[in-house]
Design a protein around this motif. Sequence first.
Motif, PDB file in Angstrom:
ATOM      1  N   GLY A   1     -12.773  -5.108 -15.363  1.00  0.00           N
ATOM      2  CA  GLY A   1     -12.075  -6.384 -15.322  1.00  0.00           C
ATOM      3  C   GLY A   1     -11.894  -6.857 -13.899  1.00  0.00           C
ATOM      4  N   LEU A   2     -10.986  -7.808 -13.727  1.00  0.00           N
ATOM      5  CA  LEU A   2     -10.755  -8.432 -12.425  1.00  0.00           C
ATOM      6  C   LEU A   2      -9.813  -7.578 -11.572  1.00  0.00           C
ATOM      7  CD1 LEU A   2     -11.579 -11.095 -10.992  1.00  0.00           C
ATOM      8  CD2 LEU A   2      -9.360 -11.993 -11.687  1.00  0.00           C
ATOM      9  N   ILE A   3     -10.263  -7.213 -10.390  1.00  0.00           N
ATOM     10  CA  ILE A   3      -9.432  -6.501  -9.421  1.00  0.00           C
ATOM     11  C   ILE A   3      -9.081  -7.527  -8.353  1.00  0.00           C
ATOM     12  CG2 ILE A   3      -9.256  -4.553  -7.837  1.00  0.00           C
ATOM     13  CD1 ILE A   3     -11.619  -3.280  -9.418  1.00  0.00           C
ATOM     14  N   ARG A   4      -7.824  -7.934  -8.352  1.00  0.00           N
ATOM     15  CA  ARG A   4      -7.390  -9.057  -7.512  1.00  0.00           C
ATOM     16  C   ARG A   4      -7.281  -8.678  -6.037  1.00  0.00           C
ATOM     17  NH1 ARG A   4      -6.291 -13.190  -9.240  1.00  0.00           N
ATOM     18  NH2 ARG A   4      -5.596 -14.126 -11.149  1.00  0.00           N
ATOM     19  N   ASP A   5      -7.725  -9.612  -5.194  1.00  0.00           N
ATOM     20  CA  ASP A   5      -7.574  -9.493  -3.739  1.00  0.00           C
ATOM     21  C   ASP A   5      -7.966  -8.103  -3.229  1.00  0.00           C
ATOM     22  OD1 ASP A   5      -6.601 -12.142  -3.609  1.00  0.00           O
ATOM     23  OD2 ASP A   5      -4.592 -11.448  -4.100  1.00  0.00           O
ATOM     24  N   ALA A   6      -9.112  -7.635  -3.656  1.00  0.00           N
ATOM     25  CA  ALA A   6      -9.556  -6.282  -3.324  1.00  0.00           C
ATOM     26  C   ALA A   6     -10.261  -6.194  -1.976  1.00  0.00           C
ATOM     27  CB  ALA A   6     -10.473  -5.750  -4.422  1.00  0.00           C
ATOM     28  N   LEU A   7     -10.878  -7.285  -1.545  1.00  0.00           N
ATOM     29  CA  LEU A   7     -11.591  -7.323  -0.270  1.00  0.00           C
ATOM     30  C   LEU A   7     -11.131  -8.522   0.538  1.00  0.00           C
ATOM     31  CD1 LEU A   7     -13.952  -6.477  -2.587  1.00  0.00           C
ATOM     32  CD2 LEU A   7     -15.218  -6.193  -0.492  1.00  0.00           C
ATOM     33  N   TRP A   8     -11.344  -8.452   1.837  1.00  0.00           N
ATOM     34  CA  TRP A   8     -11.080  -9.589   2.718  1.00  0.00           C
ATOM     35  C   TRP A   8     -12.088  -9.593   3.848  1.00  0.00           C
ATOM     36  CZ3 TRP A   8      -8.364  -5.078   3.238  1.00  0.00           C
ATOM     37  CH2 TRP A   8      -8.313  -4.519   4.517  1.00  0.00           C
ATOM     38  N   ARG A   9     -12.147 -10.727   4.508  1.00  0.00           N
ATOM     39  CA  ARG A   9     -12.977 -10.836   5.717  1.00  0.00           C
ATOM     40  C   ARG A   9     -12.404 -11.937   6.597  1.00  0.00           C
ATOM     41  NH1 ARG A   9     -18.512 -13.707   3.424  1.00  0.00           N
ATOM     42  NH2 ARG A   9     -17.520 -15.673   2.836  1.00  0.00           N
ATOM     43  N   TYR A  10     -12.809 -11.898   7.842  1.00  0.00           N
ATOM     44  CA  TYR A  10     -12.467 -12.938   8.818  1.00  0.00           C
ATOM     45  C   TYR A  10     -13.751 -13.732   9.062  1.00  0.00           C
ATOM     46  CZ  TYR A  10      -8.249 -10.240   9.518  1.00  0.00           C
ATOM     47  OH  TYR A  10      -7.063  -9.591   9.319  1.00  0.00           O
TER      48      TYR A  10
ATOM     49  N   VAL B   1     -15.630   7.823   3.006  1.00  0.00           N
ATOM     50  CA  VAL B   1     -16.189   7.903   4.359  1.00  0.00           C
ATOM     51  C   VAL B   1     -16.844   9.262   4.491  1.00  0.00           C
ATOM     52  CG1 VAL B   1     -15.672   7.958   6.829  1.00  0.00           C
ATOM     53  CG2 VAL B   1     -14.423   6.375   5.344  1.00  0.00           C
ATOM     54  N   GLY B   2     -18.160   9.279   4.645  1.00  0.00           N
ATOM     55  CA  GLY B   2     -18.878  10.545   4.767  1.00  0.00           C
ATOM     56  C   GLY B   2     -18.606  11.480   3.600  1.00  0.00           C
ATOM     57  N   GLY B   3     -18.435  10.944   2.401  1.00  0.00           N
ATOM     58  CA  GLY B   3     -18.180  11.746   1.204  1.00  0.00           C
ATOM     59  C   GLY B   3     -16.718  12.041   0.930  1.00  0.00           C
ATOM     60  N   GLU B   4     -15.825  11.746   1.879  1.00  0.00           N
ATOM     61  CA  GLU B   4     -14.393  11.993   1.681  1.00  0.00           C
ATOM     62  C   GLU B   4     -13.727  10.762   1.082  1.00  0.00           C
ATOM     63  OE1 GLU B   4     -10.265  12.836   4.164  1.00  0.00           O
ATOM     64  OE2 GLU B   4     -12.181  12.991   5.227  1.00  0.00           O
ATOM     65  N   ARG B   5     -13.005  10.962  -0.007  1.00  0.00           N
ATOM     66  CA  ARG B   5     -12.272   9.856  -0.652  1.00  0.00           C
ATOM     67  C   ARG B   5     -11.115   9.436   0.252  1.00  0.00           C
ATOM     68  NH1 ARG B   5     -11.311   7.994  -6.144  1.00  0.00           N
ATOM     69  NH2 ARG B   5     -10.027   6.142  -5.846  1.00  0.00           N
ATOM     70  N   VAL B   6     -11.021   8.154   0.522  1.00  0.00           N
ATOM     71  CA  VAL B   6     -10.008   7.574   1.395  1.00  0.00           C
ATOM     72  C   VAL B   6      -8.693   7.440   0.647  1.00  0.00           C
ATOM     73  CG1 VAL B   6      -9.408   5.466   2.652  1.00  0.00           C
ATOM     74  CG2 VAL B   6     -11.741   6.330   2.737  1.00  0.00           C
ATOM     75  N   ARG B   7      -7.597   7.688   1.363  1.00  0.00           N
ATOM     76  CA  ARG B   7      -6.258   7.456   0.818  1.00  0.00           C
ATOM     77  C   ARG B   7      -5.735   6.143   1.394  1.00  0.00           C
ATOM     78  NH1 ARG B   7      -7.005  12.300   2.719  1.00  0.00           N
ATOM     79  NH2 ARG B   7      -5.610  12.156   4.503  1.00  0.00           N
ATOM     80  N   PRO B   8      -5.015   5.357   0.566  1.00  0.00           N
ATOM     81  CA  PRO B   8      -4.550   4.054   1.048  1.00  0.00           C
ATOM     82  C   PRO B   8      -3.335   4.152   1.957  1.00  0.00           C
ATOM     83  CG  PRO B   8      -3.861   4.374  -1.207  1.00  0.00           C
ATOM     84  CD  PRO B   8      -4.721   5.567  -0.842  1.00  0.00           C
ATOM     85  N   GLN B   9      -3.229   3.203   2.840  1.00  0.00           N
ATOM     86  CA  GLN B   9      -2.055   3.040   3.690  1.00  0.00           C
ATOM     87  C   GLN B   9      -0.907   2.533   2.813  1.00  0.00           C
ATOM     88  OE1 GLN B   9      -2.963   0.440   6.921  1.00  0.00           O
ATOM     89  NE2 GLN B   9      -1.016   0.756   7.966  1.00  0.00           N
ATOM     90  N   ALA B  10       0.280   3.014   3.055  1.00  0.00           N
ATOM     91  CA  ALA B  10       1.447   2.636   2.255  1.00  0.00           C
ATOM     92  C   ALA B  10       1.821   1.174   2.465  1.00  0.00           C
ATOM     93  CB  ALA B  10       2.638   3.526   2.615  1.00  0.00           C
ATOM     94  N   GLY B  11       2.543   0.646   1.520  1.00  0.00           N
ATOM     95  CA  GLY B  11       3.139  -0.671   1.670  1.00  0.00           C
ATOM     96  C   GLY B  11       2.399  -1.809   0.999  1.00  0.00           C
ATOM     97  N   GLY B  12       1.103  -1.676   0.781  1.00  0.00           N
ATOM     98  CA  GLY B  12       0.361  -2.698   0.072  1.00  0.00           C
ATOM     99  C   GLY B  12      -0.142  -3.870   0.900  1.00  0.00           C
ATOM    100  N   TYR B  13       0.369  -4.079   2.108  1.00  0.00           N
ATOM    101  CA  TYR B  13      -0.078  -5.217   2.913  1.00  0.00           C
ATOM    102  C   TYR B  13      -1.283  -4.843   3.781  1.00  0.00           C
ATOM    103  CZ  TYR B  13      -0.204  -9.099   6.183  1.00  0.00           C
ATOM    104  OH  TYR B  13      -0.626 -10.168   6.938  1.00  0.00           O
TER     105      TYR B  13
ATOM    106  N   GLY C   1       3.621   0.598   7.717  1.00  0.00           N
ATOM    107  CA  GLY C   1       3.458   0.183   6.339  1.00  0.00           C
ATOM    108  C   GLY C   1       4.582   0.658   5.444  1.00  0.00           C
ATOM    109  N   GLU C   2       5.152   1.814   5.787  1.00  0.00           N
ATOM    110  CA  GLU C   2       6.295   2.330   5.044  1.00  0.00           C
ATOM    111  C   GLU C   2       7.529   1.466   5.363  1.00  0.00           C
ATOM    112  OE1 GLU C   2       6.514   5.029   3.037  1.00  0.00           O
ATOM    113  OE2 GLU C   2       4.587   6.027   3.411  1.00  0.00           O
ATOM    114  N   PRO C   3       8.545   1.464   4.488  1.00  0.00           N
ATOM    115  CA  PRO C   3       9.780   0.745   4.824  1.00  0.00           C
ATOM    116  C   PRO C   3      10.339   1.228   6.168  1.00  0.00           C
ATOM    117  CG  PRO C   3       9.811   1.428   2.536  1.00  0.00           C
ATOM    118  CD  PRO C   3       8.592   2.069   3.167  1.00  0.00           C
TER     119      PRO C   3
END
Length: 184
Positions: free
Chosen positions: A116-125, A150-162, A177-179
Amino acid sequence: MPADRSGLQAARDAWRYRGQKKPPFAQVPGPGQESVWDYPRPPIYQPDHRLITVHAGEWRIAATEAAIRALETGSPPSVYLPPEAVDQSLLEPSERRTLCEWKGEAEYFHVNGPQGLIRDALWRYPHAWEEAAVIAGYFSCYPARLACCVGGERVRPQAGGYYGGWITDEIVGPFKGEPGTGHW
Protein backbone atom coordinates in the motif's frame (compact mmCIF):
# COMPACT_ATOMS: atom_id res chain seq x y z
CA MET A 1 11.57 27.75 9.21
CA PRO A 2 11.98 31.34 8.13
CA ALA A 3 13.28 31.81 4.61
CA ASP A 4 14.37 35.43 5.09
CA ARG A 5 18.08 36.07 5.64
CA SER A 6 17.85 37.16 9.30
CA GLY A 7 15.55 34.26 10.20
CA LEU A 8 17.82 31.81 8.39
CA GLN A 9 20.87 33.08 10.25
CA ALA A 10 19.02 32.86 13.58
CA ALA A 11 18.13 29.23 12.82
CA ARG A 12 21.77 28.46 12.00
CA ASP A 13 23.02 30.23 15.13
CA ALA A 14 20.59 28.35 17.41
CA TRP A 15 22.65 25.13 17.27
CA ARG A 16 24.72 24.70 20.42
CA TYR A 17 27.25 22.16 19.11
CA ARG A 18 29.13 22.48 15.83
CA GLY A 19 31.62 19.62 15.87
CA GLN A 20 34.62 21.56 17.22
CA LYS A 21 34.31 20.14 20.73
CA LYS A 22 32.51 17.02 21.92
CA PRO A 23 29.91 17.50 24.63
CA PRO A 24 30.55 15.66 27.93
CA PHE A 25 27.73 13.20 27.18
CA ALA A 26 29.19 12.03 23.83
CA GLN A 27 29.91 8.32 23.59
CA VAL A 28 33.50 7.36 22.87
CA PRO A 29 33.83 5.57 19.53
CA GLY A 30 35.49 2.17 19.47
CA PRO A 31 37.70 0.76 16.70
CA GLY A 32 36.04 1.24 13.31
CA GLN A 33 33.40 3.59 14.73
CA GLU A 34 32.77 7.30 14.30
CA SER A 35 31.09 9.78 16.62
CA VAL A 36 28.36 12.09 15.35
CA TRP A 37 29.96 14.66 17.64
CA ASP A 38 32.99 14.81 15.32
CA TYR A 39 30.77 15.78 12.37
CA PRO A 40 30.69 19.51 11.58
CA ARG A 41 27.85 21.97 11.31
CA PRO A 42 27.12 23.01 8.60
CA PRO A 43 27.16 19.45 7.27
CA ILE A 44 29.72 17.95 4.94
CA TYR A 45 29.02 15.42 2.20
CA GLN A 46 31.07 12.27 1.61
CA PRO A 47 30.78 9.60 -1.08
CA ASP A 48 29.86 6.12 0.14
CA HIS A 49 30.73 3.23 -2.19
CA ARG A 50 29.22 0.44 -0.10
CA LEU A 51 26.12 -1.25 -1.49
CA ILE A 52 23.06 0.68 -0.32
CA THR A 53 19.65 -0.98 -0.78
CA VAL A 54 16.16 0.21 0.06
CA HIS A 55 13.06 -2.01 0.13
CA ALA A 56 9.33 -1.45 0.55
CA GLY A 57 8.25 -4.88 1.69
CA GLU A 58 9.56 -7.35 -0.89
CA TRP A 59 10.12 -4.68 -3.54
CA ARG A 60 13.56 -3.21 -3.96
CA ILE A 61 13.07 0.45 -4.72
CA ALA A 62 16.72 1.51 -4.76
CA ALA A 63 20.25 0.14 -4.99
CA THR A 64 23.55 1.92 -5.51
CA GLU A 65 27.24 1.96 -4.76
CA ALA A 66 27.37 5.70 -5.45
CA ALA A 67 25.61 7.21 -2.43
CA ILE A 68 26.50 10.38 -0.56
CA ARG A 69 26.45 10.63 3.24
CA ALA A 70 25.45 13.95 4.79
CA LEU A 71 27.36 14.30 8.08
CA GLU A 72 26.07 16.87 10.58
CA THR A 73 26.86 17.36 14.26
CA GLY A 74 24.72 15.23 16.58
CA SER A 75 22.89 13.35 13.83
CA PRO A 76 23.51 9.96 12.27
CA PRO A 77 24.27 10.28 8.55
CA SER A 78 21.45 10.77 6.09
CA VAL A 79 22.27 8.77 2.97
CA TYR A 80 21.42 10.29 -0.40
CA LEU A 81 20.93 8.09 -3.46
CA PRO A 82 21.39 9.22 -7.07
CA PRO A 83 18.08 9.55 -8.93
CA GLU A 84 18.97 6.78 -11.38
CA ALA A 85 19.33 4.34 -8.45
CA VAL A 86 15.70 4.83 -7.38
CA ASP A 87 12.69 3.14 -9.03
CA GLN A 88 10.74 6.35 -9.40
CA SER A 89 7.76 4.54 -10.93
CA LEU A 90 6.78 3.62 -7.35
CA LEU A 91 6.89 7.23 -6.11
CA GLU A 92 3.99 9.66 -5.78
CA PRO A 93 4.63 13.34 -5.00
CA SER A 94 3.55 14.49 -1.54
CA GLU A 95 2.31 17.92 -0.55
CA ARG A 96 4.82 17.99 2.33
CA ARG A 97 7.69 20.49 2.21
CA THR A 98 10.31 21.35 4.81
CA LEU A 99 13.14 23.84 4.91
CA CYS A 100 16.62 22.98 6.17
CA GLU A 101 18.74 25.95 7.17
CA TRP A 102 21.73 24.29 5.44
CA LYS A 103 20.27 22.54 2.39
CA GLY A 104 17.16 24.46 1.31
CA GLU A 105 13.62 23.26 0.61
CA ALA A 106 12.90 19.52 0.57
CA GLU A 107 10.08 17.87 -1.32
CA TYR A 108 8.66 14.50 -0.23
CA PHE A 109 7.37 11.37 -1.92
CA HIS A 110 5.07 8.52 -0.98
CA VAL A 111 5.89 4.96 -2.05
CA ASN A 112 3.02 3.10 -3.67
CA GLY A 113 4.16 -0.49 -3.35
CA PRO A 114 2.87 -3.97 -2.58
CA GLN A 115 2.03 -3.05 1.03
CA GLY A 116 0.00 0.00 0.00
CA LEU A 117 0.90 3.66 0.31
CA ILE A 118 3.87 4.52 2.54
CA ARG A 119 3.49 8.23 3.19
CA ASP A 120 6.37 10.70 3.00
CA ALA A 121 8.93 7.90 2.83
CA LEU A 122 11.53 9.71 0.69
CA TRP A 123 12.65 13.29 0.20
CA ARG A 124 15.05 15.27 -1.92
CA TYR A 125 16.34 18.80 -2.33
CA PRO A 126 15.65 19.49 -6.03
CA HIS A 127 17.39 22.88 -5.83
CA ALA A 128 19.77 22.39 -2.91
CA TRP A 129 21.64 25.49 -1.86
CA GLU A 130 25.24 26.01 -2.96
CA GLU A 131 26.80 24.36 0.12
CA ALA A 132 24.70 21.22 -0.50
CA ALA A 133 24.69 21.25 -4.32
CA VAL A 134 26.28 17.79 -4.46
CA ILE A 135 23.00 16.23 -3.23
CA ALA A 136 20.64 18.26 -5.46
CA GLY A 137 18.08 15.86 -6.91
CA TYR A 138 19.34 12.90 -4.86
CA PHE A 139 16.84 10.95 -2.74
CA SER A 140 17.04 10.01 0.92
CA CYS A 141 14.51 8.02 2.90
CA TYR A 142 13.27 7.27 6.37
CA PRO A 143 14.54 3.93 7.68
CA ALA A 144 11.52 3.85 10.01
CA ARG A 145 9.28 3.58 6.91
CA LEU A 146 11.47 1.60 4.50
CA ALA A 147 14.01 -1.20 4.96
CA CYS A 148 17.40 0.41 4.34
CA CYS A 149 20.71 -1.46 4.34
CA VAL A 150 24.30 -0.23 4.21
CA GLY A 151 26.80 -2.87 3.14
CA GLY A 152 24.30 -5.58 4.16
CA GLU A 153 23.61 -4.10 7.62
CA ARG A 154 19.99 -3.16 8.33
CA VAL A 155 19.79 0.51 9.32
CA ARG A 156 18.07 1.62 12.52
CA PRO A 157 16.02 4.84 12.39
CA GLN A 158 16.86 8.03 14.21
CA ALA A 159 14.39 8.75 17.02
CA GLY A 160 11.73 11.41 16.88
CA GLY A 161 10.31 10.92 13.40
CA TYR A 162 11.49 14.26 11.94
CA TYR A 163 15.13 13.57 11.08
CA GLY A 164 16.07 10.82 8.66
CA GLY A 165 19.43 9.68 10.01
CA TRP A 166 20.65 6.14 9.31
CA ILE A 167 22.10 4.42 12.39
CA THR A 168 24.54 1.56 11.82
CA ASP A 169 26.93 -0.19 14.19
CA GLU A 170 29.76 2.13 13.09
CA ILE A 171 27.97 5.26 14.37
CA VAL A 172 27.86 6.34 18.05
CA GLY A 173 25.88 9.16 19.64
CA PRO A 174 23.77 10.00 21.45
CA PHE A 175 21.71 11.40 18.57
CA LYS A 176 19.48 14.44 18.26
CA GLY A 177 15.82 13.66 17.80
CA GLU A 178 14.95 12.38 21.25
CA PRO A 179 12.87 14.66 23.53
CA GLY A 180 15.08 17.36 25.04
CA THR A 181 17.69 17.30 22.28
CA GLY A 182 16.51 20.34 20.37
CA HIS A 183 19.36 22.58 19.19
CA TRP A 184 22.10 20.25 20.41
